[in-house]
Design a protein around this motif. Sequence first.
Motif, PDB file in Angstrom:
ATOM      1  N   PRO A 316       0.812  -1.234   0.000  1.00  0.00           N
ATOM      2  CA  PRO A 316       0.000   0.000   0.000  1.00  0.00           C
ATOM      3  C   PRO A 316       0.838   1.273   0.000  1.00  0.00           C
ATOM      4  O   PRO A 316       0.463   2.267  -0.627  1.00  0.00           O
ATOM      5  CB  PRO A 316      -0.816  -0.125   1.297  1.00  0.00           C
ATOM      6  CG  PRO A 316      -0.877  -1.591   1.565  1.00  0.00           C
ATOM      7  CD  PRO A 316       0.439  -2.117   1.129  1.00  0.00           C
ATOM      8  N   ILE A 317       1.980   1.242   0.681  1.00  0.00           N
ATOM      9  CA  ILE A 317       2.863   2.409   0.683  1.00  0.00           C
ATOM     10  C   ILE A 317       3.443   2.614  -0.711  1.00  0.00           C
ATOM     11  O   ILE A 317       3.526   3.743  -1.210  1.00  0.00           O
ATOM     12  CB  ILE A 317       3.990   2.232   1.718  1.00  0.00           C
ATOM     13  CG1 ILE A 317       3.395   2.103   3.126  1.00  0.00           C
ATOM     14  CG2 ILE A 317       4.976   3.392   1.658  1.00  0.00           C
ATOM     15  CD1 ILE A 317       4.427   1.823   4.199  1.00  0.00           C
ATOM     16  N   ALA A 318       3.832   1.516  -1.356  1.00  0.00           N
ATOM     17  CA  ALA A 318       4.376   1.603  -2.716  1.00  0.00           C
ATOM     18  C   ALA A 318       3.338   2.159  -3.683  1.00  0.00           C
ATOM     19  O   ALA A 318       3.661   2.947  -4.585  1.00  0.00           O
ATOM     20  CB  ALA A 318       4.849   0.229  -3.188  1.00  0.00           C
ATOM     21  N   GLU A 319       2.069   1.787  -3.488  1.00  0.00           N
ATOM     22  CA  GLU A 319       0.999   2.307  -4.351  1.00  0.00           C
ATOM     23  C   GLU A 319       0.801   3.800  -4.125  1.00  0.00           C
ATOM     24  O   GLU A 319       0.699   4.575  -5.084  1.00  0.00           O
ATOM     25  CB  GLU A 319      -0.293   1.535  -4.085  1.00  0.00           C
ATOM     26  CG  GLU A 319      -0.243   0.093  -4.557  1.00  0.00           C
ATOM     27  CD  GLU A 319      -1.505  -0.683  -4.201  1.00  0.00           C
ATOM     28  OE1 GLU A 319      -1.832  -1.621  -4.929  1.00  0.00           O
ATOM     29  OE2 GLU A 319      -2.152  -0.344  -3.190  1.00  0.00           O
ATOM     30  N   ASP A 320       0.736   4.222  -2.867  1.00  0.00           N
ATOM     31  CA  ASP A 320       0.522   5.635  -2.563  1.00  0.00           C
ATOM     32  C   ASP A 320       1.692   6.502  -3.031  1.00  0.00           C
ATOM     33  O   ASP A 320       1.495   7.648  -3.440  1.00  0.00           O
ATOM     34  CB  ASP A 320       0.322   5.835  -1.057  1.00  0.00           C
ATOM     35  CG  ASP A 320      -0.997   5.252  -0.563  1.00  0.00           C
ATOM     36  OD1 ASP A 320      -1.872   4.978  -1.414  1.00  0.00           O
ATOM     37  OD2 ASP A 320      -1.140   5.061   0.653  1.00  0.00           O
ATOM     38  N   ALA A 321       2.909   5.939  -2.974  1.00  0.00           N
ATOM     39  CA  ALA A 321       4.110   6.690  -3.348  1.00  0.00           C
ATOM     40  C   ALA A 321       4.431   6.570  -4.831  1.00  0.00           C
ATOM     41  O   ALA A 321       5.468   7.058  -5.273  1.00  0.00           O
ATOM     42  CB  ALA A 321       5.303   6.202  -2.524  1.00  0.00           C
ATOM     43  N   ARG A 322       3.544   5.941  -5.602  1.00  0.00           N
ATOM     44  CA  ARG A 322       3.733   5.751  -7.044  1.00  0.00           C
ATOM     45  C   ARG A 322       5.009   4.962  -7.350  1.00  0.00           C
ATOM     46  O   ARG A 322       5.699   5.205  -8.343  1.00  0.00           O
ATOM     47  CB  ARG A 322       3.776   7.102  -7.769  1.00  0.00           C
ATOM     48  CG  ARG A 322       2.518   7.941  -7.606  1.00  0.00           C
ATOM     49  CD  ARG A 322       1.338   7.282  -8.313  1.00  0.00           C
ATOM     50  NE  ARG A 322       0.168   8.143  -8.329  1.00  0.00           N
ATOM     51  CZ  ARG A 322      -0.806   8.091  -7.437  1.00  0.00           C
ATOM     52  NH1 ARG A 322      -0.732   7.217  -6.428  1.00  0.00           N
ATOM     53  NH2 ARG A 322      -1.861   8.880  -7.530  1.00  0.00           N
ATOM     54  N   LEU A 323       5.314   4.015  -6.478  1.00  0.00           N
ATOM     55  CA  LEU A 323       6.488   3.158  -6.679  1.00  0.00           C
ATOM     56  C   LEU A 323       6.108   1.773  -7.174  1.00  0.00           C
ATOM     57  O   LEU A 323       6.982   0.985  -7.532  1.00  0.00           O
ATOM     58  CB  LEU A 323       7.258   3.011  -5.354  1.00  0.00           C
ATOM     59  CG  LEU A 323       7.826   4.278  -4.724  1.00  0.00           C
ATOM     60  CD1 LEU A 323       8.378   3.978  -3.338  1.00  0.00           C
ATOM     61  CD2 LEU A 323       8.921   4.857  -5.611  1.00  0.00           C
ATOM     62  N   ILE A 324       4.803   1.494  -7.217  1.00  0.00           N
ATOM     63  CA  ILE A 324       4.366   0.125  -7.452  1.00  0.00           C
ATOM     64  C   ILE A 324       4.735  -0.364  -8.847  1.00  0.00           C
ATOM     65  O   ILE A 324       5.042  -1.546  -9.038  1.00  0.00           O
ATOM     66  CB  ILE A 324       2.840  -0.009  -7.205  1.00  0.00           C
ATOM     67  CG1 ILE A 324       2.428  -1.474  -7.167  1.00  0.00           C
ATOM     68  CG2 ILE A 324       2.054   0.789  -8.229  1.00  0.00           C
ATOM     69  CD1 ILE A 324       3.031  -2.251  -6.049  1.00  0.00           C
TER      70      ILE A 324
END
Length: 513
Positions: A316-324
């Motif tokens: 979820p952090i990767a998704e919010d930070a546009r890292l996914i």
Amino acid sequence: MAWLKSNVTEAEIAIVAGAVAAFLLLSRLDTFEWYYEETRIYENWQLDELANAFVVGTVALAIILFLRSRRLTAEVRRRVAAEAEASALARHDPLTGIANRRLFNERLTASIAAARRSGARAAVLSLDLNRFKAVNDTHGHMVGDNLLIAITERLRPLVRSDDSFARLGGDEFALAVFGVDREHLVRLANRIIAALDEPFDIGQIRTDTGVSIGISLFPEDGGDGEALIRKADMAMYRTKAIGVSGYSFFDAAIDEALRDRAALEVELRSAVGTDAITPFYQPQVNLDDGRITGFEMLARWQHPTRGLLLPEVFIPIAEDARLIGDLSLALLRRAVDDAKRWDGNLALSINIAPDQFKDPMLAAKILGVLEVAAFPANRLEIELTETALLDDLAGARRIIEDLKRAGVRVAIDDFGKGYSSLYYLRELPFDVVKIDRSFVTTRRANVENAKIVSAVIGLSEALGIATVAEGIEEAVDAAWLREQGCNTGQGFLYSVPVPAGEVPALLAKRLAA
């Protein structure tokens, strides 16, 4: 002043000044007595006509000055009105007509000052609409704008005259309230939720929305407007994470959790693309003969101080930070390199996050990884959840069709958790349905869940779609699923997810069994 110079010419100013000076001089020199005597001596000079001309000129000049004065007064009034209008526009939202962030901050500061003087309480309510983006993307910005106007009108009656109601931007609203207790705030939040849970009719379109509310209190949660807004936002994000309309009060645990999350995001940015985040593999087993048919790749983060972190912590952090996107492709490259060492009949299944389906180049990127690795497309299975389809079904369809044309299989994951999964089965060419683990693990205690699992298996079989049951932990569940016609099982009964180095031993163990 600049506006005076722009409306009165220099010549006119000189005329007026000269006339005043002449009048003062003539008055000083007893001019009128002298004028009378001279006219008697020089009657033939027709000085009376000159005098008349002088008087007429004076009157004309007075009229000019009067008209100029009127114009200047009107200009001053116009400028004052324009400045007032500009000030109002600068402090109000042009779409809804309510206060904007600037005016809200000013009024909140005033409310806090009044509360500090009187010892009363003040509060900030941060409001964020649910599902607004889906409405905007599906029906267009005009419908979205009209929905925001309708929401504003529905909330206006709930706002007292002493409160400040503002649109801060996008689908974010805020309320600053003065002289209230916690009980009043609970009632207010519930009234707001009830008002926005009712459907909206925008032209010919009926749409549903909802609202996530965060509440911060003065003086408990902060002594200034900036702190109260920030903490109300924190509480709102906590509410939004639940996924339904509701409200939350700020508490210190939220602040600590967000600080921890922010620190983890910084570390995640450094970890993406390194060996710190690695693929683990959980086998998928044929329920008829116990043979391993493939592996699902599951990410694990070996954190230097927190230990081995599971996907639900950092994805979820990767998704919010546009890292996914970068993280997913990096894991896919490593996974296909690992899978090339397995038996060529074993499939590799990977999850694709919903945000990745917003990238129109997703299919090309996935197929590019397969091409570079010389990995057969028919060995790869892409898993996606219903959430990936909500925002842009047409775009998701194009990506899925591009992948399937290349030979990649596509599965819908967590089937049964969404409210319109059957619709997507009809609309999209899925190869596999993955039955959510929550139904499998509770099917013995919950007869309704057992019926749902059985129905999903029967429906999938009728549509020619394979089924995979997740979360199998007991042999009795595997046997029941096999009787219902389920093709494949996955869960701790067969193996926990293991790193790539343990896959050969796992395969050998299953063959020996």
